[in-house]
Design an enzyme around this catalytic site. Structure first.
Site, short mmCIF file in Angstrom:
data_model
loop_
_atom_site.label_atom_id
_atom_site.label_comp_id
_atom_site.label_asym_id
_atom_site.label_seq_id
_atom_site.Cartn_x
_atom_site.Cartn_y
_atom_site.Cartn_z
N LYS A 278 11.19 3.33 -4.35
CA LYS A 278 10.46 4.11 -3.35
C LYS A 278 10.54 3.42 -2.00
O LYS A 278 10.21 2.24 -1.87
CB LYS A 278 8.99 4.25 -3.76
CG LYS A 278 8.15 5.00 -2.74
CD LYS A 278 6.76 5.31 -3.27
CE LYS A 278 5.75 4.25 -2.98
NZ LYS A 278 5.33 4.15 -1.57
N THR B 124 9.76 22.20 11.42
CA THR B 124 10.04 20.77 11.56
C THR B 124 10.10 20.09 10.19
O THR B 124 10.99 19.27 9.93
CB THR B 124 8.96 20.11 12.44
OG1 THR B 124 8.98 20.75 13.71
CG2 THR B 124 9.20 18.63 12.63
N ASP C 18 9.36 8.30 0.58
CA ASP C 18 7.91 8.56 0.64
C ASP C 18 7.46 8.59 2.10
O ASP C 18 6.81 7.67 2.58
CB ASP C 18 7.20 7.45 -0.16
CG ASP C 18 5.69 7.58 -0.15
OD1 ASP C 18 5.19 8.69 0.10
OD2 ASP C 18 5.01 6.57 -0.42
N LEU C 19 7.81 9.67 2.79
CA LEU C 19 7.44 9.76 4.22
C LEU C 19 6.33 10.78 4.46
O LEU C 19 5.90 10.96 5.60
CB LEU C 19 8.69 10.06 5.06
CG LEU C 19 9.78 8.97 5.01
CD1 LEU C 19 10.97 9.35 5.89
CD2 LEU C 19 9.24 7.60 5.43
N LYS C 20 5.91 11.46 3.42
CA LYS C 20 4.75 12.38 3.50
C LYS C 20 4.81 13.26 4.75
O LYS C 20 3.92 13.20 5.62
CB LYS C 20 3.43 11.60 3.48
CG LYS C 20 3.25 10.72 2.26
CD LYS C 20 1.89 10.04 2.26
CE LYS C 20 1.67 9.13 1.08
NZ LYS C 20 2.48 7.88 1.10
N ASP D 153 3.84 18.66 9.29
CA ASP D 153 4.09 19.15 10.64
C ASP D 153 4.24 20.67 10.57
O ASP D 153 3.95 21.25 9.52
CB ASP D 153 5.39 18.48 11.17
CG ASP D 153 5.39 18.31 12.69
OD1 ASP D 153 5.06 19.28 13.39
OD2 ASP D 153 5.73 17.21 13.17
N ILE D 154 4.70 21.30 11.61
CA ILE D 154 4.89 22.75 11.53
C ILE D 154 6.04 23.03 10.54
O ILE D 154 6.90 22.17 10.32
CB ILE D 154 5.19 23.38 12.92
CG1 ILE D 154 6.44 22.77 13.54
CG2 ILE D 154 3.99 23.24 13.84
CD1 ILE D 154 6.93 23.51 14.78
N THR E 182 -5.83 8.93 -1.69
CA THR E 182 -6.88 8.30 -2.53
C THR E 182 -7.76 7.37 -1.72
O THR E 182 -8.79 6.92 -2.20
CB THR E 182 -6.26 7.53 -3.71
OG1 THR E 182 -5.22 6.71 -3.19
CG2 THR E 182 -5.72 8.46 -4.76
N GLN F 7 -6.00 -2.60 -5.71
CA GLN F 7 -6.10 -1.31 -6.40
C GLN F 7 -7.38 -1.28 -7.22
O GLN F 7 -7.73 -2.25 -7.87
CB GLN F 7 -4.88 -1.09 -7.32
CG GLN F 7 -3.57 -0.90 -6.59
CD GLN F 7 -3.38 0.50 -6.01
OE1 GLN F 7 -4.34 1.27 -5.91
NE2 GLN F 7 -2.16 0.81 -5.61
N GLY G 157 4.40 -1.29 -7.63
CA GLY G 157 4.86 -2.21 -6.59
C GLY G 157 4.75 -3.64 -7.03
O GLY G 157 5.57 -4.18 -7.78
N ARG G 158 3.65 -4.28 -6.59
CA ARG G 158 3.50 -5.72 -6.73
C ARG G 158 3.68 -6.30 -8.14
O ARG G 158 4.25 -7.39 -8.25
CB ARG G 158 2.16 -6.15 -6.11
CG ARG G 158 2.23 -6.08 -4.58
CD ARG G 158 0.87 -6.04 -3.94
NE ARG G 158 0.20 -4.76 -4.20
CZ ARG G 158 -1.00 -4.44 -3.74
NH1 ARG G 158 -1.67 -5.31 -3.02
NH2 ARG G 158 -1.52 -3.26 -4.00
N ARG H 21 -1.33 -0.71 -13.20
CA ARG H 21 -1.36 -2.16 -13.41
C ARG H 21 -1.22 -2.47 -14.91
O ARG H 21 -2.09 -2.11 -15.70
CB ARG H 21 -2.70 -2.76 -12.93
CG ARG H 21 -2.81 -2.85 -11.42
CD ARG H 21 -1.86 -3.88 -10.85
NE ARG H 21 -1.90 -3.93 -9.41
CZ ARG H 21 -1.13 -3.18 -8.60
NH1 ARG H 21 -0.28 -2.32 -9.10
NH2 ARG H 21 -1.21 -3.30 -7.28
O1 C5P Z 1 1.81 -2.79 -5.24
P1 C5P Z 1 1.25 -1.52 -5.79
O2 C5P Z 1 1.66 -1.25 -7.23
O3 C5P Z 1 -0.24 -1.39 -5.58
O4 C5P Z 1 1.97 -0.40 -4.90
C1 C5P Z 1 1.67 0.95 -5.04
C2 C5P Z 1 2.47 1.78 -4.10
O5 C5P Z 1 1.99 3.12 -4.18
C3 C5P Z 1 2.38 1.40 -2.63
O6 C5P Z 1 3.63 1.77 -2.03
C4 C5P Z 1 1.25 2.26 -2.12
O7 C5P Z 1 1.36 2.54 -0.76
C5 C5P Z 1 1.48 3.53 -2.92
N1 C5P Z 1 0.28 4.36 -3.07
C6 C5P Z 1 -0.88 3.90 -3.65
N2 C5P Z 1 -1.96 4.73 -3.79
C7 C5P Z 1 -1.87 5.98 -3.37
C8 C5P Z 1 -0.71 6.47 -2.78
C9 C5P Z 1 0.37 5.62 -2.66
O8 C5P Z 1 -0.96 2.76 -4.07
N3 C5P Z 1 -2.88 6.77 -3.54
#
Ligand code: C5P
Length: 231
Positions: free
Chosen positions: A33, A69, A60-62, A65-66, A119, A189, A209-210, A180
């Protein structure tokens, strides 16, 4: 092309760091992502590089806009060869339909999904912008709108999976961050689930992610998650 439900969030401030991590991953074993920070710094060239290395990329640029676009931005994303693109459902029916029209299902187009309510927003934040629905009702409402406009799914928190599975088609895809594994640190989180719990509840893709990107050995972390999922 991968069949993995695992999407690794490349939350890095530079291309160099992102590519260092990516060099340790295998395209058949996960997807990637790219979000606003990395894209704003390193742009479409980085995305093309990842696609060229055979990774499925979720851009993931969400977009919000109109309709015209957003449709054009979606097309620009598709031209990069990405696997998934997202827009904000709050952009409304016309915008969602324009995005879908720009990226018809199949035809080698990216999957098109929507974000419902961020969220990070609670009931008070919604009230502040004039929305009196509870976050759960607003999520349900926007997910139904997204489904009716023919998009492929939504991003949702693991806690919303069961709620959304109640009345949406089984084919409507749910992409969930906030994952997690039991062995990893929670970090910032809060409402989290393990990978197995999220899939069990009906999630289709897990944004992680992490737990992977900050692991001493990212592939070992990925393997542990795969074995938890029985992959
Ligand atoms: O490191 P981690 O597992 O928390 O990363 C989660 C990813 O999901 C990040 O890119 C975060 O911006 C994205 N994200 C999130 N919660 C959301 C929407 C997106 O953690 N509600």
């Amino acid at each position: 092309m991968s069949s993995s439900p695992i999407i690794v969030a490349l939350d890095f401030p530079s291309e160099k760091e992102a590519l260092e991590l990516v060099s340790q991953l295998e395209p058949g074993r996960c997807r990637l992502k790219v979000g606003k920070e990395l894209f704003t710094r390193s742009g479409p060239e980085l995305v093309k590089k990842l696609v060229k290395q055979n990774f499925d990329v979720f851009l993931d640029l969400k977009f919000h806009d109109i309709p015209n676009t957003v449709a054009r931005a979606c097309q620009a994303g598709a031209d990069l060869g990405v696997w998934m693109i997202n827009v904000h459902a709050m952009g409304g029916k016309k915008m969602l339909e324009a995005a879908r029209e720009a990226l018809p299902t199949g035809a080698n187009n990216p999957k098109l999904i929507a974000v419902t309510v961020l969220t990070s927003m609670g009931a008070d934040d919604l009230k502040e912008i004039g929305l009196n629905n509870s976050p759960a009702d607003q999520v349900k409402h926007l997910a139904a709108l997204t489904n009716n406009c023919g998009l492929d799914g939504v991003v949702c928190s693991p806690q919303e999976i069961t709620l959304l599975r109640e009345d949406l088609d089984p084919s409507f895809e749910l992409v969930t961050p906030g994952i997690r594994p039991q062995w990893s640190v929670t970090g910032d989180q809060k409402r989290i689930m393990t990978p197995a719990q999220a899939i069990e509840a009906g999630g289709n893709y897990l944004v992680i992610g992490r737990p992977i990107t900050q692991a001493d050995e990212p592939m070992v972390a990925l393997e542990k998650i795969e074995s938890e999922l029985g992959l």
